[in-house]
Design an enzyme around this catalytic site. Sequence first.
Site, PDB file in Angstrom:
ATOM      1  N   PRO A   2      14.559  67.525 120.246  1.00 24.99           N
ATOM      2  CA  PRO A   2      14.443  68.023 121.615  1.00 24.99           C
ATOM      3  C   PRO A   2      14.935  69.460 121.729  1.00 24.99           C
ATOM      4  O   PRO A   2      15.942  69.834 121.133  1.00 24.99           O
ATOM      5  CB  PRO A   2      15.327  67.060 122.414  1.00 24.99           C
ATOM      6  CG  PRO A   2      15.392  65.828 121.589  1.00 24.99           C
ATOM      7  CD  PRO A   2      15.331  66.286 120.175  1.00 24.99           C
ATOM      8  N   GLU A   3      14.208  70.271 122.495  1.00 23.32           N
ATOM      9  CA  GLU A   3      14.585  71.657 122.711  1.00 23.32           C
ATOM     10  C   GLU A   3      15.130  71.812 124.121  1.00 23.32           C
ATOM     11  O   GLU A   3      15.324  70.827 124.835  1.00 23.32           O
ATOM     12  CB  GLU A   3      13.370  72.550 122.443  1.00 23.32           C
ATOM     13  CG  GLU A   3      12.805  72.352 121.036  1.00 23.32           C
ATOM     14  CD  GLU A   3      11.548  73.151 120.770  1.00 23.32           C
ATOM     15  OE1 GLU A   3      11.405  74.266 121.321  1.00 23.32           O
ATOM     16  OE2 GLU A   3      10.687  72.667 120.013  1.00 23.32           O
ATOM     17  N   LYS A  58      20.448  73.618 123.295  1.00 21.67           N
ATOM     18  CA  LYS A  58      20.038  72.258 122.945  1.00 21.67           C
ATOM     19  C   LYS A  58      21.190  71.256 123.084  1.00 21.67           C
ATOM     20  O   LYS A  58      21.068  70.105 122.664  1.00 21.67           O
ATOM     21  CB  LYS A  58      19.523  72.222 121.504  1.00 21.67           C
ATOM     22  CG  LYS A  58      18.314  73.113 121.242  1.00 21.67           C
ATOM     23  CD  LYS A  58      17.870  72.996 119.796  1.00 21.67           C
ATOM     24  CE  LYS A  58      16.722  73.932 119.480  1.00 21.67           C
ATOM     25  NZ  LYS A  58      16.263  73.796 118.075  1.00 21.67           N
ATOM     26  N   HIS A  92      20.653  50.254 116.348  1.00 19.83           N
ATOM     27  CA  HIS A  92      20.628  51.703 116.485  1.00 19.83           C
ATOM     28  C   HIS A  92      21.632  52.209 117.515  1.00 19.83           C
ATOM     29  O   HIS A  92      21.756  53.425 117.711  1.00 19.83           O
ATOM     30  CB  HIS A  92      19.226  52.173 116.868  1.00 19.83           C
ATOM     31  CG  HIS A  92      18.166  51.766 115.887  1.00 19.83           C
ATOM     32  ND1 HIS A  92      18.249  52.074 114.553  1.00 19.83           N
ATOM     33  CD2 HIS A  92      17.027  51.059 116.055  1.00 19.83           C
ATOM     34  CE1 HIS A  92      17.189  51.584 113.928  1.00 19.83           C
ATOM     35  NE2 HIS A  92      16.429  50.958 114.814  1.00 19.83           N
ATOM     36  N   ARG A 111      17.899  57.822 113.868  1.00 18.80           N
ATOM     37  CA  ARG A 111      18.161  58.619 112.669  1.00 18.80           C
ATOM     38  C   ARG A 111      19.652  58.842 112.426  1.00 18.80           C
ATOM     39  O   ARG A 111      20.046  59.261 111.346  1.00 18.80           O
ATOM     40  CB  ARG A 111      17.442  59.965 112.780  1.00 18.80           C
ATOM     41  CG  ARG A 111      15.921  59.858 112.936  1.00 18.80           C
ATOM     42  CD  ARG A 111      15.237  59.464 111.658  1.00 18.80           C
ATOM     43  NE  ARG A 111      15.278  60.539 110.680  1.00 18.80           N
ATOM     44  CZ  ARG A 111      14.397  61.539 110.621  1.00 18.80           C
ATOM     45  NH1 ARG A 111      13.411  61.601 111.505  1.00 18.80           N
ATOM     46  NH2 ARG A 111      14.505  62.473 109.711  1.00 18.80           N
ATOM     47  N   ARG A 261       9.199  75.004 108.588  1.00 18.56           N
ATOM     48  CA  ARG A 261       8.701  74.309 109.780  1.00 18.56           C
ATOM     49  C   ARG A 261       7.206  74.561 109.938  1.00 18.56           C
ATOM     50  O   ARG A 261       6.725  75.680 109.759  1.00 18.56           O
ATOM     51  CB  ARG A 261       9.426  74.795 111.047  1.00 18.56           C
ATOM     52  CG  ARG A 261      10.936  74.698 110.991  1.00 18.56           C
ATOM     53  CD  ARG A 261      11.423  73.260 110.789  1.00 18.56           C
ATOM     54  NE  ARG A 261      11.010  72.390 111.862  1.00 18.56           N
ATOM     55  CZ  ARG A 261      11.683  72.247 112.998  1.00 18.56           C
ATOM     56  NH1 ARG A 261      12.795  72.923 113.218  1.00 18.56           N
ATOM     57  NH2 ARG A 261      11.243  71.408 113.921  1.00 18.56           N
TER      58      ARG A 261
END
Length: 463
Positions: A2-3, A58, A92, A111, A261
């Site tokens: 996410p930005e 962020k 999670h 993750r 990227r």
Amino acid sequence: MPELPEVRTVARTLDRLLKGRRIQGIDVLREKNVLDGKEHFSSLLLGKEFLSVDSRGKHLVFHLSDQTAILAHLRMEGKYFLRKEGEEGTRHDILLFHLNGGEALVYQDVRKFGTLEARREDALWDRPPLSLLGPEPWDAALDETYSRIHSSGKPVKELLMDQRILAGIGNIYADESLFEAGIHPLRPGKSLRKEEVLSLLKASSSIMKEAIERGGSTIRSYHPEKGVDGRMQLFLKAYGHGNEPCPRCGFPLRKLEVGGRGTTFCPLCQKNPEKPLLIGVTGTIASGKSAFSKRLEEKGYARISADEIVQDLYEMPAIIRQIARIAGDNTVEERRIRKDVLLRKMGEDPRLRARVERLVHPRVYKEILRRVKKIPPEGKAAVEVPLLLGSPIEERMDLIVFVRADEGAIRERLLARGRDPREALRVSPRFDKGEVRRKCGLILDGSGPLPSFLEEIDGIPYL
């Protein structure tokens, strides 16, 4: 990851959900994600009330009572949501804040890269990571930003994602900002003029504000709230659209790797002023590659043919001697390479083929680059290379055109050239269909008559 727009949207959502709620208990289910340690984290926050939630770049910033705060980073797939007490969790789940009102704030991360840290408010802004962040795009001063970008030889795409220069921009909005500003992502920062940096700041500010209004881009696992999607992904013009027509000019958008990227841009709208436009031409044997590149030559393109370079190499005494040494003396007659014998041997012996390719291919690529350097930056060239995909020069191409033909047409053409189709097809390259679709912005079928094929080429508006 996410930005800024996605994190800002999460912050607004959590601010609405958490304001006035008190932390009655904390369960740290995975200690590695809590940077200041489970005991310090819990003791500082237990009993505190959420006052507001905002963001910086962020990072999420939770402001709590008694001058305490939580600094959090979602990383790849972190998410926060409310769950009723007693509902079963998942493997999670990383951390739970038990709140008054019978609900828990859950931090979940598939993750497991996200982080949380409890701090005093007076130690929040003057210590890393927040103290290292540059301004957000709408707060950036032109002179300072220009100085930082212009002092570096790194690609501008990398600099745009450097959080010390501008906070909050990641891969998605870097692509979108560069597209909007018309700047090639591989241009060195030091090559940008001040007015181009100004254009980049205006573009990034405008795009990120629009993204915030639309709730961010719901890509992969990001969601601003459970069951809620952002909508900005529906309006992205470059990111995620590799090989699709540019919404401005129709030229196929190119996807390359910059700084590790994936990077999508338009080679025409974001023309690199330091290099010519390069159209790479590849495809199956006897498919029409040469017809395509020769047609572009008639349109004013310089033409560079790997096959013609190989022919020149095969006439060099040093290469002839090495071919005789690795393939046998019978491949050379009267100081000339017997190509039919060499091709037959290469078809029968994969190891010999690999040795010949190791000898020839690096020289071919080096010669192609030498010829490209002679073309002025405002020029354009058709670079015809049968083994272009996966080669060292693939990423230098602005468009890769793949020309294919059906087997019947290929055999007929090979026979007309006096070649044995079976031998020729045995040594010709094989192409993975998935790789062709991923890497080639234009795929043509050259099976039909030449006039029809040339007419199709002439109908391509951006060539």
